[in-house]
Structures are given as structure tokens and as C-alpha cells.
Design an enzyme around this catalytic site. Sequence first.
Site, PDB file in Angstrom:
ATOM      1  N   GLU A  31       0.650  -1.291  -0.198  1.00  0.00           N
ATOM      2  CA  GLU A  31       0.444  -0.194   0.272  1.00  0.00           C
ATOM      3  C   GLU A  31       0.940   1.018  -0.146  1.00  0.00           C
ATOM      4  O   GLU A  31       1.855   1.073   0.568  1.00  0.00           O
ATOM      5  CB  GLU A  31      -0.606  -0.001   1.099  1.00  0.00           C
ATOM      6  CG  GLU A  31      -1.664   1.537   1.402  1.00  0.00           C
ATOM      7  CD  GLU A  31      -3.165   1.138   2.817  1.00  0.00           C
ATOM      8  OE1 GLU A  31      -2.761  -0.017   3.235  1.00  0.00           O
ATOM      9  OE2 GLU A  31      -3.577   2.338   2.434  1.00  0.00           O
ATOM     10  N   ASN A  76      -6.338   1.630   2.994  1.00  0.00           N
ATOM     11  CA  ASN A  76      -7.318   3.101   2.874  1.00  0.00           C
ATOM     12  C   ASN A  76      -7.311   4.144   1.707  1.00  0.00           C
ATOM     13  O   ASN A  76      -6.999   5.083   1.866  1.00  0.00           O
ATOM     14  CB  ASN A  76      -7.183   3.735   4.003  1.00  0.00           C
ATOM     15  CG  ASN A  76      -7.762   2.484   5.728  1.00  0.00           C
ATOM     16  OD1 ASN A  76      -8.596   1.739   5.043  1.00  0.00           O
ATOM     17  ND2 ASN A  76      -7.780   2.789   6.784  1.00  0.00           N
ATOM     18  N   ASN A 176     -12.125  -0.786  -1.578  1.00  0.00           N
ATOM     19  CA  ASN A 176     -11.411  -1.669   0.141  1.00  0.00           C
ATOM     20  C   ASN A 176     -12.432  -1.254   1.011  1.00  0.00           C
ATOM     21  O   ASN A 176     -11.932   0.263   1.437  1.00  0.00           O
ATOM     22  CB  ASN A 176     -10.238  -0.096   0.244  1.00  0.00           C
ATOM     23  CG  ASN A 176      -9.117  -1.225   1.503  1.00  0.00           C
ATOM     24  OD1 ASN A 176      -8.549  -2.311   1.762  1.00  0.00           O
ATOM     25  ND2 ASN A 176      -8.893  -0.653   2.341  1.00  0.00           N
ATOM     26  N   GLU A 177     -12.275  -2.104   1.991  1.00  0.00           N
ATOM     27  CA  GLU A 177     -13.194  -1.936   3.136  1.00  0.00           C
ATOM     28  C   GLU A 177     -14.378  -0.964   3.153  1.00  0.00           C
ATOM     29  O   GLU A 177     -13.989   0.178   4.042  1.00  0.00           O
ATOM     30  CB  GLU A 177     -12.226  -1.902   4.851  1.00  0.00           C
ATOM     31  CG  GLU A 177     -11.223  -2.893   4.715  1.00  0.00           C
ATOM     32  CD  GLU A 177     -10.665  -2.258   6.173  1.00  0.00           C
ATOM     33  OE1 GLU A 177      -9.984  -1.705   6.757  1.00  0.00           O
ATOM     34  OE2 GLU A 177      -9.868  -3.854   6.338  1.00  0.00           O
ATOM     35  N   TYR A 248      -6.828  -8.556  11.716  1.00  0.00           N
ATOM     36  CA  TYR A 248      -4.785  -8.519  12.052  1.00  0.00           C
ATOM     37  C   TYR A 248      -6.058  -8.908  13.399  1.00  0.00           C
ATOM     38  O   TYR A 248      -6.594  -8.511  14.587  1.00  0.00           O
ATOM     39  CB  TYR A 248      -5.475  -6.961  11.927  1.00  0.00           C
ATOM     40  CG  TYR A 248      -4.741  -6.482  10.951  1.00  0.00           C
ATOM     41  CD1 TYR A 248      -3.638  -6.508  10.386  1.00  0.00           C
ATOM     42  CD2 TYR A 248      -6.202  -5.516  10.699  1.00  0.00           C
ATOM     43  CE1 TYR A 248      -3.343  -5.831   8.955  1.00  0.00           C
ATOM     44  CE2 TYR A 248      -5.820  -4.959   8.933  1.00  0.00           C
ATOM     45  CZ  TYR A 248      -4.426  -5.128   8.935  1.00  0.00           C
ATOM     46  OH  TYR A 248      -4.512  -5.158   6.877  1.00  0.00           O
ATOM     47  N   GLU A 296      -6.120  -9.431   4.008  1.00  0.00           N
ATOM     48  CA  GLU A 296      -4.990  -8.439   4.543  1.00  0.00           C
ATOM     49  C   GLU A 296      -5.230  -9.837   5.586  1.00  0.00           C
ATOM     50  O   GLU A 296      -6.947  -9.789   6.059  1.00  0.00           O
ATOM     51  CB  GLU A 296      -5.985  -7.364   4.761  1.00  0.00           C
ATOM     52  CG  GLU A 296      -6.155  -6.145   3.859  1.00  0.00           C
ATOM     53  CD  GLU A 296      -6.228  -4.827   4.049  1.00  0.00           C
ATOM     54  OE1 GLU A 296      -6.021  -4.308   5.719  1.00  0.00           O
ATOM     55  OE2 GLU A 296      -6.430  -3.696   3.256  1.00  0.00           O
ATOM     56  N   GLN A 350       1.706  -6.370   5.996  1.00  0.00           N
ATOM     57  CA  GLN A 350       1.543  -5.298   4.047  1.00  0.00           C
ATOM     58  C   GLN A 350       3.340  -6.599   3.599  1.00  0.00           C
ATOM     59  O   GLN A 350       3.618  -7.208   5.068  1.00  0.00           O
ATOM     60  CB  GLN A 350       1.676  -3.800   4.057  1.00  0.00           C
ATOM     61  CG  GLN A 350       0.267  -3.273   4.412  1.00  0.00           C
ATOM     62  CD  GLN A 350       0.395  -2.065   3.803  1.00  0.00           C
ATOM     63  OE1 GLN A 350       1.454  -1.610   2.978  1.00  0.00           O
ATOM     64  NE2 GLN A 350      -0.510  -1.591   4.307  1.00  0.00           N
TER      65      GLN A 350
HETATM   66  O1  AHR Z   1      -2.998  -2.553   5.996  1.00  0.00           O
HETATM   67  C1  AHR Z   1      -3.467  -1.744   6.701  1.00  0.00           C
HETATM   68  C2  AHR Z   1      -4.733  -0.845   6.963  1.00  0.00           C
HETATM   69  O2  AHR Z   1      -5.787  -1.867   7.105  1.00  0.00           O
HETATM   70  C3  AHR Z   1      -6.014  -0.648   5.736  1.00  0.00           C
HETATM   71  O3  AHR Z   1      -5.160   0.441   4.264  1.00  0.00           O
HETATM   72  C4  AHR Z   1      -6.906  -0.968   5.988  1.00  0.00           C
HETATM   73  O4  AHR Z   1      -7.015  -1.566   4.702  1.00  0.00           O
HETATM   74  C5  AHR Z   1      -6.500  -1.476   6.848  1.00  0.00           C
HETATM   75  O5  AHR Z   1      -8.016  -0.914   7.697  1.00  0.00           O
END
Ligand code: AHR
Length: 500
Positions: A31, A76, A176-177, A248, A296, A350
Site C-alpha cells: 500500500e 485505505n 477497500n473496506e 488483524y 489483509e 503488508q
Molecule cells: O494495512 C493497513 C490498513 O488496514 C489498510 O490500509 C486498511 O485496509 C486496513 O484497515
Amino acid sequence: MADTPPASRIDIDPARRIGTISPLLFGGFAEHMGRCIYEGIYDPASPLADAAGLRRDVLGALREINYRVMRYPGGNFLSGYDWRDGIGPRGQRPRRRELAWRSIETNQFGTDEFLAFCKAIGTEPMLGVNLGTGTIQQAADLVEYCNAAPGTYWADLRVQHGHAAPYGVAYWCLGNEMDGPWQIGHLDAPAYATKALEAAKMMKWVDPSIKLILCGSSSTTMPTYPMWDRVALEHCWEHVDYLSLHYYANNDAGDTPSYLALARQFESHIDTLAATLRYVQAQRRSTHQVFLSWDEWNVWYKDRQMDGGWQEAPHLIEEVYNLEDALVVAQWLSVFLRRCDVLRIACIAQIVNIIAPLLTRRDALLKQATFYPLMLFSRFAAGAALDAHVTAPAIETRQFGAVPALDVSVSQDDSDGRGAIFIVNRSLTAAQPTVIGWQRAAPRRCSAAYQLAGTDPKLANSFEQPDALVARTIAPPELRDGSISLTLPPLSFTVLLTEA
Ligand code: AHR
């Protein structure tokens, strides 16, 4: 003193297959955030950069991991990005205020540079289209820029920029999201579904061969999960090929036994969404198939610095990974194998500097502990995933109750007779004497073995001590009378390779 538990057993029946392991499960995500692109991948000021400004040491480590797919440009960032800023002569590209991370985007790295980077590391690109501030027209135009034969405006512009042949980008993310209120241009589920469908139609009209990934929920913790996923799928089912999921993991509670049992949570996340897929497919009386893309995933909780302070390439979320994090990553990858019937794409978030297995300084590269499980799975998990039966002593956890001490996945490649067994011993203290047995054809021998282990779950590599945690080759255990006996140390990840 460490206690000695009863022997664990891993029973493998080569006929009990879960599915074929998609190579795209070993993917990454890059990103425009912090120092992932600038100072990570692309750093012309570094003595380690090649003629194109790409870091040679980073390319080497990425090739070692052998990423099969790479998601880009966000995240994001995507929801405020105009891809047209990042093409053409570098001197004419605009500097912009980037609102997702309050950073300055120079646009010196864009779509053409990313696609050259993918070629350099031998990976398949997966591009996102902006469904925040972007229009469905801009989404279709990007598909034309990348994939159309010369003869129309955007394809001809690509040719003018030195890329005569279409790139043939196969995988495309529809935003994305978009479920997150933090997202630029956030929409509710029906509004997103409507926009995603219209973008999907136009994009596939430009190139019917592309595969589309619909935005699912950004986390199981979202109040709209899994309603969002159902609504988006109901609206877009026939037009999309994958549903994305993001998650995450954290050890905010400082509860290592529960943290090391998170495979339970990862499995239930996939199971909920697999059930949602089956429900929508049945409701629509459809034979069309949609799979999951976990695009992700990673551990992320120690570094929450997300404000770039209007700097270029600021230091943001440069998480340092320790042994317990690496064991969670290893289990996550095992879950991917155990659910490979429905999960077909996965991208660790990432790849460099931003919550990544690699950290750079201008003149040096550090492999973090999480580098090793990722590299070992990517190199050795191939063919079919087998449904191994595991019997192991129970570990009590606050979050998940009793879980077996061992977390296991197994792959078997019929094309060359090679197999791989991936085992995490979750116990903080107890070594596990373990017997691995095969029903029907046992392999001829165990050809190699690797192990990442330690006594301190918080131990991490650093530029000063880069080898504190590495996967070491260990003597392969003997395979005798169709079985292997070995002892797995506490807090360890072990990979055994077998040959028929
Ligand atoms: O990977 C960091 C961020 O986490 C990304 O930009 C977003 O998609 C997620 O919330």
C-alpha cells in the site's frame, strides 16, 4: 521444571483430501502507506537500489518468500487515489495531500511501476479500483489502461508510456473496506452493493476475463458483520468471483495461551463466511461459484502510529514481530490449508516496513520472525491439503477453553510425490513427544526439516541481532515402518518435508 505430556499423534491418510491448495494463498499486499512503497520497495536514494529505483535486497527477500499474488495500491489509500496521477512522465505527476494517512503522496511510483515490480519478483498483480471518491467510469478506464489492445484512448496512453502489450491483470478488488466509517467515501451495505455491481459490469464489459473481488467486512468486530457480506453478495453474486475478508490479530490482553490458540478464531471466521456464500448461492438458485479472498491478514497491535503528519514516507505502523507472533502467523497459514476448499486467495498485510516481515533502513534489510513461516509455507505447501487427525494434550485458554497443544496442516503434491507437515507446538513450557503415522502409502523418507523455536515468546530480531529468530535446518527424523517419532520443543514451528 517442564512437565512431560503423553505422546501426541498425527494420523495422515493421503486419501482424505480437503482440496487443492491455491498458490494464491501465498500473496502479499503493498500500500501507499508510510514506508511500504517509498523507502521499502522504491528508494532511488538507497545505495542498494537498481536502475529503476527498486531495492535489490528487498526484491531478493520477496523472491525468497515467493509471493504468488500482490494486492495494490491500498488499503485505505485506495479510496482517495486517482490512478491517473500515477502514470506518465514522473516530472509531471502531481504531489497530493493523501487523506487516509495524512501524508504527502508524490506519485513517483504508480501503476506501471507496480506492474514492472510484479514482473521483477515473478508475482501476479491484484489491482484495486477506488470506490470511495472514484467513479465506475474511472474503474473501467483503469481496466482498459492495463488490459486492452491498442486502438482506444486509455490503451493508447499505456502504449505512449512505453508498454505496448496489454498487462493482462487478472485480479481486481472492488474497493477497500467500504464497510468502515474510517474509509474515504464509506457507504452502507446496500449503497456499496449498488456501486460495486455497476463497477463490476463496466469492468467486465471492458475485459470479460477478469476476476473480481467484492469487499466483505473489514473485521469480525464490525457491528455490520456478517450482514454486510450477505447483502453485498445477494446484490452482486453473479458478477463477482471472490468475497474479501480482513482481520488483524492482537495480544492486547497479554494472554499468550489464548493468543496462541487464535487458529480457532481464524477458522470460525472462514466458516461463517463460507456459510454465507452457501446461503446466498442457494437463495439465488445459482450454480455460479464465489470463493474467499483473505486479502489483509496479519498480527498488528503494537504500533498504532497512523498519522503521517503531512510527511513523505513517514514511519507508520512499523510493527516488530516476536516469536509468539510468528507462531500465530504459522497457524494462520495452516488454517489457510485446512480451509483451502473455500479460501483461494490470501495476502499478508503488508510486505515491507508497514506491519511486514521485512524492515528496511536505507542501507540494510531485516528479516523479522514472521518471514520464516511465510517463506516455508509458500515454498513447500503444494498440491492437496490433507485432513490430518491430531491427538494432543489439551491446553486451557481463557478465550477458547481447551485447545490441543499441536496445530497441524499437511500438504501432498501428487505431481512429484513431495509432502510437507507444518506443526506448531503452542505450549509455553512442554515439549511434545509426537508420533506421525500414515494410513495407506507412507512416504519413503523425511528429506528435510526446519524449525523456528525459542524459550521467550517476546524475543524478536533487530538490526543489531538479526538472527535471534530464524528457521534453522534440523536433522530430518527417521521415517521407519511408516511412521516418524520426534519431540517438538515448546513454542516452536516445525516443517517436515517428505518424499514418496
Ligand atoms: O494495512 C493497513 C490498513 O488496514 C489498510 O490500509 C486498511 O485496509 C486496513 O484497515
